[in-house]
Design a protein around this motif. Sequence first.
Motif, PDB file in Angstrom:
ATOM      1  N   GLY A 198       7.165  -2.923  -5.258  1.00 43.16           N
ATOM      2  CA  GLY A 198       5.905  -2.362  -5.724  1.00 43.16           C
ATOM      3  C   GLY A 198       4.689  -3.226  -5.492  1.00 43.16           C
ATOM      4  O   GLY A 198       3.558  -2.769  -5.704  1.00 43.16           O
ATOM      5  N   GLU A 199       4.858  -4.473  -5.057  1.00 44.62           N
ATOM      6  CA  GLU A 199       3.705  -5.355  -4.871  1.00 44.62           C
ATOM      7  C   GLU A 199       2.698  -4.784  -3.869  1.00 44.62           C
ATOM      8  O   GLU A 199       1.495  -4.963  -4.017  1.00 44.62           O
ATOM      9  CB  GLU A 199       4.163  -6.740  -4.389  1.00 44.62           C
ATOM     10  CG  GLU A 199       4.921  -7.554  -5.409  1.00 44.62           C
ATOM     11  CD  GLU A 199       5.490  -8.845  -4.833  1.00 44.62           C
ATOM     12  OE1 GLU A 199       5.676  -9.796  -5.601  1.00 44.62           O
ATOM     13  OE2 GLU A 199       5.734  -8.888  -3.606  1.00 44.62           O
ATOM     14  N   GLY A 200       3.191  -4.128  -2.832  1.00 42.02           N
ATOM     15  CA  GLY A 200       2.304  -3.618  -1.787  1.00 42.02           C
ATOM     16  C   GLY A 200       2.063  -2.125  -1.849  1.00 42.02           C
ATOM     17  O   GLY A 200       1.588  -1.533  -0.872  1.00 42.02           O
ATOM     18  N   ALA A 201       2.341  -1.495  -3.011  1.00 41.74           N
ATOM     19  CA  ALA A 201       2.232  -0.039  -3.098  1.00 41.74           C
ATOM     20  C   ALA A 201       0.838   0.451  -2.740  1.00 41.74           C
ATOM     21  O   ALA A 201       0.677   1.499  -2.119  1.00 41.74           O
ATOM     22  CB  ALA A 201       2.607   0.427  -4.510  1.00 41.74           C
ATOM     23  N   GLY A 202      -0.186  -0.315  -3.123  1.00 41.18           N
ATOM     24  CA  GLY A 202      -1.547   0.115  -2.844  1.00 41.18           C
ATOM     25  C   GLY A 202      -1.861   0.221  -1.372  1.00 41.18           C
ATOM     26  O   GLY A 202      -2.696   1.044  -0.963  1.00 41.18           O
ATOM     27  N   PHE A 203      -1.205  -0.597  -0.562  1.00 41.84           N
ATOM     28  CA  PHE A 203      -1.467  -0.560   0.878  1.00 41.84           C
ATOM     29  C   PHE A 203      -1.054   0.777   1.495  1.00 41.84           C
ATOM     30  O   PHE A 203      -1.643   1.208   2.488  1.00 41.84           O
ATOM     31  CB  PHE A 203      -0.747  -1.698   1.599  1.00 41.84           C
ATOM     32  CG  PHE A 203      -1.529  -2.979   1.641  1.00 41.84           C
ATOM     33  CD1 PHE A 203      -2.812  -3.005   2.188  1.00 41.84           C
ATOM     34  CD2 PHE A 203      -0.995  -4.149   1.141  1.00 41.84           C
ATOM     35  CE1 PHE A 203      -3.545  -4.178   2.229  1.00 41.84           C
ATOM     36  CE2 PHE A 203      -1.723  -5.335   1.181  1.00 41.84           C
ATOM     37  CZ  PHE A 203      -3.005  -5.353   1.718  1.00 41.84           C
ATOM     38  N   TYR A 204      -0.039   1.421   0.938  1.00 41.36           N
ATOM     39  CA  TYR A 204       0.380   2.727   1.461  1.00 41.36           C
ATOM     40  C   TYR A 204      -0.730   3.759   1.266  1.00 41.36           C
ATOM     41  O   TYR A 204      -1.024   4.550   2.157  1.00 41.36           O
ATOM     42  CB  TYR A 204       1.669   3.189   0.776  1.00 41.36           C
ATOM     43  CG  TYR A 204       2.887   2.380   1.149  1.00 41.36           C
ATOM     44  CD1 TYR A 204       3.692   2.750   2.215  1.00 41.36           C
ATOM     45  CD2 TYR A 204       3.236   1.242   0.436  1.00 41.36           C
ATOM     46  CE1 TYR A 204       4.816   2.009   2.571  1.00 41.36           C
ATOM     47  CE2 TYR A 204       4.351   0.488   0.769  1.00 41.36           C
ATOM     48  CZ  TYR A 204       5.128   0.876   1.842  1.00 41.36           C
ATOM     49  OH  TYR A 204       6.224   0.137   2.183  1.00 41.36           O
ATOM     50  N   SER A 205      -1.349   3.743   0.074  1.00 46.16           N
ATOM     51  CA  SER A 205      -2.453   4.662  -0.191  1.00 46.16           C
ATOM     52  C   SER A 205      -3.656   4.348   0.688  1.00 46.16           C
ATOM     53  O   SER A 205      -4.301   5.250   1.231  1.00 46.16           O
ATOM     54  CB  SER A 205      -2.853   4.580  -1.668  1.00 46.16           C
ATOM     55  OG  SER A 205      -1.816   5.007  -2.502  1.00 46.16           O
ATOM     56  N   VAL A 206      -3.958   3.056   0.826  1.00 49.72           N
ATOM     57  CA  VAL A 206      -5.097   2.644   1.656  1.00 49.72           C
ATOM     58  C   VAL A 206      -4.893   3.061   3.107  1.00 49.72           C
ATOM     59  O   VAL A 206      -5.797   3.599   3.759  1.00 49.72           O
ATOM     60  CB  VAL A 206      -5.302   1.119   1.556  1.00 49.72           C
ATOM     61  CG1 VAL A 206      -6.277   0.629   2.633  1.00 49.72           C
ATOM     62  CG2 VAL A 206      -5.820   0.733   0.182  1.00 49.72           C
ATOM     63  N   TRP A 207      -3.702   2.847   3.625  1.00 48.01           N
ATOM     64  CA  TRP A 207      -3.416   3.189   5.023  1.00 48.01           C
ATOM     65  C   TRP A 207      -3.520   4.692   5.253  1.00 48.01           C
ATOM     66  O   TRP A 207      -4.041   5.145   6.279  1.00 48.01           O
ATOM     67  CB  TRP A 207      -2.037   2.671   5.410  1.00 48.01           C
ATOM     68  CG  TRP A 207      -1.551   3.060   6.778  1.00 48.01           C
ATOM     69  CD1 TRP A 207      -0.385   3.685   7.082  1.00 48.01           C
ATOM     70  CD2 TRP A 207      -2.207   2.825   8.030  1.00 48.01           C
ATOM     71  NE1 TRP A 207      -0.268   3.863   8.439  1.00 48.01           N
ATOM     72  CE2 TRP A 207      -1.376   3.347   9.049  1.00 48.01           C
ATOM     73  CE3 TRP A 207      -3.418   2.236   8.387  1.00 48.01           C
ATOM     74  CZ2 TRP A 207      -1.717   3.299  10.389  1.00 48.01           C
ATOM     75  CZ3 TRP A 207      -3.763   2.186   9.729  1.00 48.01           C
ATOM     76  CH2 TRP A 207      -2.918   2.712  10.722  1.00 48.01           C
ATOM     77  N   THR A 208      -3.059   5.477   4.278  1.00 49.19           N
ATOM     78  CA  THR A 208      -3.175   6.926   4.394  1.00 49.19           C
ATOM     79  C   THR A 208      -4.639   7.345   4.482  1.00 49.19           C
ATOM     80  O   THR A 208      -5.007   8.205   5.287  1.00 49.19           O
ATOM     81  CB  THR A 208      -2.509   7.620   3.190  1.00 49.19           C
ATOM     82  OG1 THR A 208      -1.135   7.244   3.129  1.00 49.19           O
ATOM     83  CG2 THR A 208      -2.609   9.130   3.310  1.00 49.19           C
ATOM     84  N   THR A 209      -5.495   6.734   3.672  1.00 49.69           N
ATOM     85  CA  THR A 209      -6.926   7.044   3.698  1.00 49.69           C
ATOM     86  C   THR A 209      -7.549   6.646   5.031  1.00 49.69           C
ATOM     87  O   THR A 209      -8.380   7.375   5.585  1.00 49.69           O
ATOM     88  CB  THR A 209      -7.646   6.320   2.542  1.00 49.69           C
ATOM     89  OG1 THR A 209      -7.090   6.748   1.305  1.00 49.69           O
ATOM     90  CG2 THR A 209      -9.135   6.634   2.559  1.00 49.69           C
TER      91      THR A 209
END
Length: 245
Positions: A226-237
């Motif tokens: 879960g440490e990098g979960a935010g990067f998945y959302s950012v990359w999608t955007t």
Amino acid sequence: MAPFLLLFVALATASPMKRQTGGLDVNADGLVSYDEVVHAMSLHEALTALDRDGDGFLYLPQIIELWGVGDKFYELNTDGDDHLTFREFENGMSLQDFYNQFDFNGDGTLDVPEAYQMHFIYDTINNPLFDNPIDANGDGKLSKLEVLSLMTYDEVLTALDSDDDMSLTHDELLVLFGSETADFLNHQDRNDDGVMSFDEADEHHMDLEKVFERLDLDDSDYLEDGEGAGFYSVWTTILNSASTN
């Protein structure tokens, strides 16, 4: 062609995913209501979308990435181990409860920053291609190479800036930084106005490698559990922006 470039071409040329003005936001009002969520997914589908390594568990860092705090992990973790099973989650929380956790201002709907993770969950459910968009080798964790090969710090800032005002609030930064948000904002906010402007980001000479290291809470050189979960959302955007442009 390099594997990362092949991945980018495949994703960027796919049909643009709907965000904010479609998909989960059915009436295109820029808000996500519970009624829109309940017609789009079940709690079990949401949990499956969040379980990126497919082991059937959710971990404390993932809960912190979702809601900024880990309180729900301890509340739901009835057997006291290091993970939550889907059963523990579903026994202790309904889809309405899950939705309410994102409604940070308590107004009954999710605005753009609050709905960020819900959009990602929706996209993952409806677009399997985006299940692990930046985990190129499929090992369930992100390396610096995987992150730095696909995006720049400027692209990340722009992706987080949901209202396009060239500054980032606590809620906007929360998408990426989770439990580290308050500390990061305090360090970057030079004039103490409660937001980090893009100019302040430049002044601090922050870069994506430093962001990666800040999120790597266990110093393993990988973003995992879960440490990098935010990067998945950012990359999608970032992909959505590339597709629409």
